[in-house]
Design a protein around this motif. Structure first.
Motif, PDB file in Angstrom:
ATOM      1  N   ASP A 158      -1.514   8.980  -6.108  1.00  0.00           N
ATOM      2  CA  ASP A 158      -2.673   8.122  -5.812  1.00  0.00           C
ATOM      3  C   ASP A 158      -3.140   8.290  -4.375  1.00  0.00           C
ATOM      4  OD1 ASP A 158      -2.103   7.115  -8.262  1.00  0.00           O
ATOM      5  OD2 ASP A 158      -1.181   5.243  -7.543  1.00  0.00           O
ATOM      6  N   VAL A 159      -2.242   8.768  -3.516  1.00  0.00           N
ATOM      7  CA  VAL A 159      -2.598   8.911  -2.104  1.00  0.00           C
ATOM      8  C   VAL A 159      -3.318  10.235  -1.902  1.00  0.00           C
ATOM      9  CG1 VAL A 159      -1.725   8.954   0.255  1.00  0.00           C
ATOM     10  CG2 VAL A 159      -0.548   7.599  -1.478  1.00  0.00           C
ATOM     11  N   VAL A 160      -4.524  10.157  -1.364  1.00  0.00           N
ATOM     12  CA  VAL A 160      -5.319  11.364  -1.142  1.00  0.00           C
ATOM     13  C   VAL A 160      -4.910  11.987   0.192  1.00  0.00           C
ATOM     14  CG1 VAL A 160      -7.665  12.260  -0.934  1.00  0.00           C
ATOM     15  CG2 VAL A 160      -7.214  10.241  -2.355  1.00  0.00           C
ATOM     16  N   GLN A 162      -2.970  13.471   3.310  1.00  0.00           N
ATOM     17  CA  GLN A 162      -1.710  13.073   3.945  1.00  0.00           C
ATOM     18  C   GLN A 162      -0.540  13.946   3.489  1.00  0.00           C
ATOM     19  OE1 GLN A 162      -2.313  11.533   6.319  1.00  0.00           O
ATOM     20  NE2 GLN A 162      -3.271   9.543   6.138  1.00  0.00           N
ATOM     21  N   PRO A 184      -3.318   4.638  12.679  1.00  0.00           N
ATOM     22  CA  PRO A 184      -4.323   3.578  12.768  1.00  0.00           C
ATOM     23  C   PRO A 184      -4.418   2.781  11.468  1.00  0.00           C
ATOM     24  CG  PRO A 184      -5.358   5.717  12.540  1.00  0.00           C
ATOM     25  CD  PRO A 184      -3.912   5.975  12.709  1.00  0.00           C
ATOM     26  N   PRO A 185      -5.094   1.625  11.488  1.00  0.00           N
ATOM     27  CA  PRO A 185      -5.209   0.804  10.290  1.00  0.00           C
ATOM     28  C   PRO A 185      -5.892   1.567   9.162  1.00  0.00           C
ATOM     29  CG  PRO A 185      -6.164  -0.322  12.199  1.00  0.00           C
ATOM     30  CD  PRO A 185      -5.811   1.042  12.641  1.00  0.00           C
ATOM     31  N   GLY A 186      -5.417   1.371   7.978  1.00  0.00           N
ATOM     32  CA  GLY A 186      -6.060   1.978   6.812  1.00  0.00           C
ATOM     33  C   GLY A 186      -5.762   3.447   6.624  1.00  0.00           C
ATOM     34  N   ALA A 187      -4.791   4.003   7.404  1.00  0.00           N
ATOM     35  CA  ALA A 187      -4.467   5.428   7.257  1.00  0.00           C
ATOM     36  C   ALA A 187      -3.645   5.662   5.998  1.00  0.00           C
ATOM     37  CB  ALA A 187      -3.709   5.917   8.484  1.00  0.00           C
ATOM     38  N   GLY A 188      -3.085   4.599   5.457  1.00  0.00           N
ATOM     39  CA  GLY A 188      -2.307   4.747   4.218  1.00  0.00           C
ATOM     40  C   GLY A 188      -0.803   4.666   4.422  1.00  0.00           C
ATOM     41  N   LYS A 189      -0.366   4.107   5.549  1.00  0.00           N
ATOM     42  CA  LYS A 189       1.077   4.021   5.820  1.00  0.00           C
ATOM     43  C   LYS A 189       1.789   3.152   4.794  1.00  0.00           C
ATOM     44  CE  LYS A 189       0.314   2.225   9.899  1.00  0.00           C
ATOM     45  NZ  LYS A 189      -1.161   2.222   9.878  1.00  0.00           N
ATOM     46  N   THR A 190       1.262   1.931   4.608  1.00  0.00           N
ATOM     47  CA  THR A 190       1.888   1.016   3.660  1.00  0.00           C
ATOM     48  C   THR A 190       1.822   1.594   2.253  1.00  0.00           C
ATOM     49  OG1 THR A 190       1.173  -0.797   5.065  1.00  0.00           O
ATOM     50  CG2 THR A 190       1.858  -1.363   2.838  1.00  0.00           C
ATOM     51  N   MET A 191       0.679   2.181   1.942  1.00  0.00           N
ATOM     52  CA  MET A 191       0.484   2.757   0.609  1.00  0.00           C
ATOM     53  C   MET A 191       1.524   3.844   0.326  1.00  0.00           C
ATOM     54  SD  MET A 191      -3.088   4.355  -0.685  1.00  0.00           S
ATOM     55  CE  MET A 191      -3.364   4.680  -2.417  1.00  0.00           C
ATOM     56  N   GLU A 269       4.811  -2.947   9.707  1.00  0.00           N
ATOM     57  CA  GLU A 269       4.456  -3.578  10.986  1.00  0.00           C
ATOM     58  C   GLU A 269       5.724  -3.781  11.815  1.00  0.00           C
ATOM     59  OE1 GLU A 269       1.405  -3.534  11.100  1.00  0.00           O
ATOM     60  OE2 GLU A 269       0.723  -3.773   9.044  1.00  0.00           O
ATOM     61  N   ASN A 312       1.466   0.648  14.169  1.00  0.00           N
ATOM     62  CA  ASN A 312       0.260   1.199  14.779  1.00  0.00           C
ATOM     63  C   ASN A 312       0.654   1.813  16.116  1.00  0.00           C
ATOM     64  OD1 ASN A 312      -1.102  -1.693  13.411  1.00  0.00           O
ATOM     65  ND2 ASN A 312      -1.710   0.325  12.737  1.00  0.00           N
ATOM     66  N   VAL A 357      -7.451   9.823   6.509  1.00  0.00           N
ATOM     67  CA  VAL A 357      -8.113  10.922   5.791  1.00  0.00           C
ATOM     68  C   VAL A 357      -9.619  10.750   5.956  1.00  0.00           C
ATOM     69  CG1 VAL A 357      -6.375  11.427   4.061  1.00  0.00           C
ATOM     70  CG2 VAL A 357      -7.947   9.562   3.679  1.00  0.00           C
ATOM     71  N   LEU A 362     -11.483  11.740   0.874  1.00  0.00           N
ATOM     72  CA  LEU A 362     -11.276  10.603  -0.034  1.00  0.00           C
ATOM     73  C   LEU A 362     -12.093  10.756  -1.301  1.00  0.00           C
ATOM     74  CD1 LEU A 362     -11.182   7.194   1.886  1.00  0.00           C
ATOM     75  CD2 LEU A 362      -9.401   8.245   0.497  1.00  0.00           C
TER      76      LEU A 362
HETATM   77  N1  LIG Z   1      -4.871   8.591   1.844  1.00  0.00           N
HETATM   78  C1  LIG Z   1      -5.357   7.607   1.094  1.00  0.00           C
HETATM   79  N2  LIG Z   1      -5.605   7.809  -0.197  1.00  0.00           N
HETATM   80  C2  LIG Z   1      -6.082   6.813  -0.973  1.00  0.00           C
HETATM   81  N3  LIG Z   1      -6.335   5.578  -0.533  1.00  0.00           N
HETATM   82  C3  LIG Z   1      -6.116   5.306   0.744  1.00  0.00           C
HETATM   83  C4  LIG Z   1      -5.595   6.288   1.639  1.00  0.00           C
HETATM   84  N4  LIG Z   1      -5.469   5.751   2.848  1.00  0.00           N
HETATM   85  C5  LIG Z   1      -5.854   4.477   2.730  1.00  0.00           C
HETATM   86  N5  LIG Z   1      -6.254   4.196   1.466  1.00  0.00           N
HETATM   87  C6  LIG Z   1      -6.754   2.906   0.985  1.00  0.00           C
HETATM   88  O1  LIG Z   1      -6.760   2.008   2.054  1.00  0.00           O
HETATM   89  C7  LIG Z   1      -5.966   0.865   1.783  1.00  0.00           C
HETATM   90  C8  LIG Z   1      -5.188   0.476   3.018  1.00  0.00           C
HETATM   91  O2  LIG Z   1      -4.160   1.390   3.276  1.00  0.00           O
HETATM   92  P1  LIG Z   1      -2.775   0.938   3.872  1.00  0.00           P
HETATM   93  O3  LIG Z   1      -2.558  -0.507   3.621  1.00  0.00           O
HETATM   94  O4  LIG Z   1      -1.749   1.855   3.426  1.00  0.00           O
HETATM   95  O5  LIG Z   1      -3.070   1.136   5.426  1.00  0.00           O
HETATM   96  P2  LIG Z   1      -2.068   1.044   6.616  1.00  0.00           P
HETATM   97  O6  LIG Z   1      -1.983   2.398   7.230  1.00  0.00           O
HETATM   98  O7  LIG Z   1      -0.815   0.429   6.182  1.00  0.00           O
HETATM   99  O8  LIG Z   1      -2.873   0.098   7.605  1.00  0.00           O
HETATM  100  P3  LIG Z   1      -2.349  -1.044   8.605  1.00  0.00           P
HETATM  101  O9  LIG Z   1      -1.972  -0.351   9.878  1.00  0.00           O
HETATM  102  O10 LIG Z   1      -3.555  -1.908   8.796  1.00  0.00           O
HETATM  103  O11 LIG Z   1      -1.243  -1.741   7.934  1.00  0.00           O
HETATM  104  C9  LIG Z   1      -5.075   1.259   0.640  1.00  0.00           C
HETATM  105  O12 LIG Z   1      -4.770   0.183  -0.185  1.00  0.00           O
HETATM  106  C10 LIG Z   1      -5.922   2.297  -0.091  1.00  0.00           C
HETATM  107  O13 LIG Z   1      -6.756   1.652  -0.998  1.00  0.00           O
END
Ligand SMILES: Nc1ncnc2c1ncn2[C@@H]1O[C@H](COP(=O)(O)OP(=O)(O)OP(=O)(O)O)[C@@H](O)[C@H]1O
Ligand SMILES: [Mg+2]
Length: 484
Positions: A158-160, A162, A184-191, A269, A312, A357, A362
């Protein structure tokens, strides 16, 4: 030294016997829990105390309880109620080769059934047990097998993009190494981290028993519990207390590190966790167990887990972002990073800086590699390790072995490369051996007998660079070509 749950046993036993219609003479009864200087907690002593009292008053024949071990809580109505930690008792009995019958609550039957070669007996009430003992025969309980609990886990496909991060997670899964994801936020670390369980190798039977036993002690198994088939994945919130994380408390319980035994502890975090909680991870990360010393006793819980942490890169969290400018002052970044101590960082083998990404990536529809394919490679690499370490006690993967064992597998060139790099990067002794172990895992994934320079170079790439610049290993185009 009974805890209050044990002291209250007096009331429960008396009421249970009365309600089961067993009249005892009105006399003072002294019950000695020997050895007296060992602290006792829990409710499992109810049933043995009741049986001992019945034997003392001649209600039950002493010979009929000779070959049995009793365990269980009593309800006021005389029912036998479930207790924690039954699997640990059952395993210990089997290990000691005991030929005893384990008399236990019916609700714990599934758990104890996991231990073969043990005769079980599960009365529903004290009255029933007394009638069995009176007849001089403890009926054998049918073994119960709970259904498999395997759930549909999410897919790393599911992760695009990375690719570099996925590669690092594959190495971590194969060798049991610790990972830090920075980005950075939203990079997909938690995912990414949450999808790690889908590529972890399966548990061996021995490991599964250990994991289930700890979860039993922590009271996490419900009655229908079966052998844990998935590696545990624990993700405590950053408000967790230190005893919650490493174990302890007034009546000691295993903490998150022990619940993650043979599995993964995910700290999202990372810098939000209190510093003393993070520092308390240092001992379990090194020894694979936690020792809790109390005035009266010392308790040791196993804690061999893989640590996955995410954070972060700076207070505003955009340092190293390809398009957004980070507005943090140098001093603030330093202060932020200094919340992570050197010794803890030193214990993390794979450091990875992620870039988000690109939107174009994406939107692409190219299918990513599914978890099943990666997991198959991980299983093969783990199998190599199990064979190699068959003679080593309690070692199943590279992360657990002593670094010196691996030195023998180095090719001349990679030894040279390691020595040069170790000097240049000022690696600690621990860092030196950790790089070696990661290189061993990379070679295992490549099905190579010896560690070649290409494996060593990749392993070195994951070691933290002691510079302030966060260098993304995953380029916005998404792939870790840089690794080559
Ligand atoms: N590489 C990816 N492929 C697909 N979806 C992604 C990807 N990166 C981020 N997303 C989307 O963005 C959302 C947020 O990603 P995620 O929670 O993993 O960010 P994070 O790096 O943990 O950010 P933070 O630092 O704010 O915790 C995910 O739920 C997903 O929907
Ligand atoms: Mg996150």
């Amino acid at each position: 030294m009974p805890a209050s749950s044990v002291k209250e046993s007096r009331e429960r036993v008396a009421a249970a016997l009365a309600n089961a219609g067993i009249a005892l003479p009105q006399r003072r009864i002294t019950c000695n829990l020997a050895p007296a200087d060992v602290a006792k907690t829990g409710t499992a002593f109810d049933l043995p105390i009741a049986v001992a009292v019945l034997v003392a008053f001649g209600v039950v024949d002493a010979a009929s309880v000779q070959d049995a071990v009793f365990l269980g809580e009593l309800g006021l109505d005389g029912s036998v109620r479930p207790v924690r930690g039954v699997l640990s008792v059952a395993r210990r009995m089997a290990q000691n080769g005991a030929r005893h019958t384990l008399v236990l609550p019916q609700a714990n039957l599934a758990e104890a059934s996991l231990v073969r070669d043990l005769v079980l007996c599960a009365p529903t009430s004290i009255g029933e047990l007394v009638s069995w003992l009176g007849a001089g025969h403890l009926p054998r309980a049918e073994r119960v097998s709970g259904g498999s609990r395997a759930e549909e886990t999410s897919n790393i496909g599911d992760v695009v993009g990375q690719a570099a991060a996925k590669r690092a997670l594959e190495i971590a899964a194969a060798g049991g190494h610790n990972v830090l994801l920075i980005g950075p936020p939203g990079a997909g670390k938690t995912m990414l981290a949450r999808r790690l369980p889908s590529i972890l190798p399966s548990l061996t039977e021995e490991e599964a028993l250990e994991v289930t036993a700890i979860h039993s002690v922590a009271g996490l198994l419900n009655g229908s519990a079966s052998l844990t088939v998935e590696r545990p994945f624990r993700a405590p919130h950053h408000s967790v207390s230190t005893p919650g994380l490493v174990g302890g408390g007034s009546s000691p319980r295993p903490g998150e590190v022990s619940l993650a035994h043979h599995g993964v502890l995910f700290l999202d975090e990372l810098l939000e966790f209190p510093r003393h909680a993070l520092e308390s991870l240092r001992q379990p990360l090194e020894d694979g167990r936690v020792t809790i010393a109390r005035a009266s006793s010392v308790i040791c819980y196993p804690a061999r887990f893989t640590l996955i942490a995410a954070m972060n890169p700076c207070p505003c969290s955009y340092l190293g972002h390809p398009t957004i400018v980070c507005g943090c002052a140098e001093g603030d970044i330093q202060k932020y990073r200094s919340r992570l101590s050197g010794p803890l960082l030193d214990r993390i083998d794979l450091h990875l800086t992620l870039a988000p990404v690109t939107l174009r990536t994406l939107g692409s529809r190219d299918p990513a590699e599914p978890s099943a394919t990666i997991r198959a490679r991980v299983e093969v690499a783990r199998e190599c390790q199990r064979k190699r370490y068959a003679a080593h006690l309690r070692v199943t993967c590279n992360a657990q072995v002593s670094g010196r064992v691996i030195l023998e597998d180095l090719s001349v060139d990679s030894a040279e490369l390691l020595h040069k790099a170790a000097e240049q990067m000022s690696l600690s002794a621990r860092g030196y051996y950790r790089v070696l172990k990661v290189a061993r895992t990379i070679a295992d994934l490549a099905l190579e007998q010896s560690i070649l320079p290409v494996h060593m170079a990749e392993a070195l790439r994951y070691r933290p660079q002691l510079t302030r610049e966060a260098r993304p290993v995953s380029t916005p185009q998404g792939d870790g070509a840089a690794l080559a």
